[in-house]
Write a protein that holds these residues in place. Structure first.
Motif, PDB file in Angstrom:
ATOM      1  N   ASP A  54       3.541  10.930 -14.630  1.00  0.00           N
ATOM      2  CA  ASP A  54       4.608  10.004 -15.400  1.00  0.00           C
ATOM      3  C   ASP A  54       3.753   8.731 -15.308  1.00  0.00           C
ATOM      4  O   ASP A  54       4.007   8.465 -13.632  1.00  0.00           O
ATOM      5  N   PRO A  55       3.427   8.372 -16.153  1.00  0.00           N
ATOM      6  CA  PRO A  55       2.632   7.207 -15.947  1.00  0.00           C
ATOM      7  C   PRO A  55       3.683   5.788 -15.309  1.00  0.00           C
ATOM      8  O   PRO A  55       3.048   4.740 -15.002  1.00  0.00           O
ATOM      9  N   VAL A  70       2.952   2.686 -12.522  1.00  0.00           N
ATOM     10  CA  VAL A  70       3.227   1.492 -13.118  1.00  0.00           C
ATOM     11  C   VAL A  70       4.161   0.785 -12.641  1.00  0.00           C
ATOM     12  O   VAL A  70       3.933  -0.314 -12.079  1.00  0.00           O
ATOM     13  N   VAL A  71       5.746   1.020 -12.241  1.00  0.00           N
ATOM     14  CA  VAL A  71       6.170   0.526 -11.728  1.00  0.00           C
ATOM     15  C   VAL A  71       6.091   0.093 -10.244  1.00  0.00           C
ATOM     16  O   VAL A  71       6.236  -0.740  -9.669  1.00  0.00           O
ATOM     17  N   ALA A  72       5.657   1.540  -9.611  1.00  0.00           N
ATOM     18  CA  ALA A  72       5.603   0.712  -8.106  1.00  0.00           C
ATOM     19  C   ALA A  72       4.376   0.045  -7.970  1.00  0.00           C
ATOM     20  O   ALA A  72       4.130  -0.573  -6.918  1.00  0.00           O
ATOM     21  N   ALA A 128       0.607  -1.394  -0.234  1.00  0.00           N
ATOM     22  CA  ALA A 128       0.106   0.387  -0.111  1.00  0.00           C
ATOM     23  C   ALA A 128       0.849   1.256   0.043  1.00  0.00           C
ATOM     24  O   ALA A 128       0.518   2.292  -0.850  1.00  0.00           O
ATOM     25  N   LEU A 129       2.066   1.578   0.805  1.00  0.00           N
ATOM     26  CA  LEU A 129       3.039   2.882   0.711  1.00  0.00           C
ATOM     27  C   LEU A 129       3.410   2.778  -0.857  1.00  0.00           C
ATOM     28  O   LEU A 129       3.991   3.908  -1.041  1.00  0.00           O
ATOM     29  N   LEU A 130       4.122   1.182  -0.966  1.00  0.00           N
ATOM     30  CA  LEU A 130       4.450   1.549  -2.175  1.00  0.00           C
ATOM     31  C   LEU A 130       3.468   2.732  -3.677  1.00  0.00           C
ATOM     32  O   LEU A 130       3.614   2.928  -4.447  1.00  0.00           O
ATOM     33  N   VAL A 131       2.293   1.935  -3.595  1.00  0.00           N
ATOM     34  CA  VAL A 131       1.301   2.630  -4.586  1.00  0.00           C
ATOM     35  C   VAL A 131       1.144   3.790  -3.635  1.00  0.00           C
ATOM     36  O   VAL A 131       1.215   4.903  -4.582  1.00  0.00           O
ATOM     37  N   ALA A 132       0.993   4.400  -2.754  1.00  0.00           N
ATOM     38  CA  ALA A 132       1.136   6.057  -2.334  1.00  0.00           C
ATOM     39  C   ALA A 132       1.983   6.174  -3.170  1.00  0.00           C
ATOM     40  O   ALA A 132       1.453   7.792  -3.410  1.00  0.00           O
ATOM     41  N   LEU A 133       3.159   6.109  -2.631  1.00  0.00           N
ATOM     42  CA  LEU A 133       4.690   6.589  -3.063  1.00  0.00           C
ATOM     43  C   LEU A 133       4.471   6.460  -4.151  1.00  0.00           C
ATOM     44  O   LEU A 133       5.005   7.734  -5.167  1.00  0.00           O
ATOM     45  N   GLY A 134       3.985   6.212  -4.807  1.00  0.00           N
ATOM     46  CA  GLY A 134       4.207   6.373  -6.601  1.00  0.00           C
ATOM     47  C   GLY A 134       2.986   7.077  -6.895  1.00  0.00           C
ATOM     48  O   GLY A 134       3.434   8.086  -7.843  1.00  0.00           O
TER      49      GLY A 134
END
Length: 144
Positions: free
Chosen positions: A38-39, A43-45, A25-31
């Motif tokens: 920048d998509p 996408v990487v996150a 969840a933190l990775l998505v939030a940071l992404g």
């Protein structure tokens, strides 16, 4: 091995899947926070979060990584499968210690001839040295 109930099982600590899901969840939030339109960053996150979530799901679906009974060992195989290793196929039970950058890691190694099974502390919920000692004792005393 259904006729021989496990004498002892080692599993992933219960908190580990929760930590992995929170990390996802933190990775998505940071992404989302740092994407700046920048998509690719997003996408990487999301891909990294999906991989971490899949790893957490494996911990929930198959928390028991290793079990021992009088007939031998049962190890995790693949994503969530099980493989029985009779004592006659277990050639060695060892702990590999490696020091790197000031940290020491331990890995339990079970050599079954045609396959090698590796387990870390977070796979077992115990130190590999403790588990190796219990496995060696169970191998010497098949009555449990």
């Amino acid at each position: 091995m259904d006729d021989n109930p496990p004498v002892r099982q080692w599993r992933v600590p219960a908190t580990l899947p929760a930590v992995k899901l929170v990390g996802a969840a933190l990775l998505v939030a940071l992404g989302l926070l740092f994407a700046d339109g920048d998509p690719v960053r997003l996408v990487v996150a999301v891909l990294a979060a999906a991989m971490l979530s899949g790893w957490a799901v494996r911990d929930l679906v198959a928390p028991v990584r290793l079990a021992v009974d009088s007939a031998g060992l049962t190890v995790i195989h693949g994503f969530a499968g099980r493989r029985s290793l009779p004592w006659s196929t277990v050639e060695a039970i060892a702990v590999d210690r490696r020091a790197r950058m000031g940290l020491t890691s331990e890995t339990l190694e079970i050599d079954a001839g045609d396959s090698l099974h590796l387990f870390g502390r977070y796979d077992l919920g115990a130190t590999p040295e403790e588990v190796a000692a219990e496995l060696r004792a169970a191998r010497r005393d098949p009555t449990g």
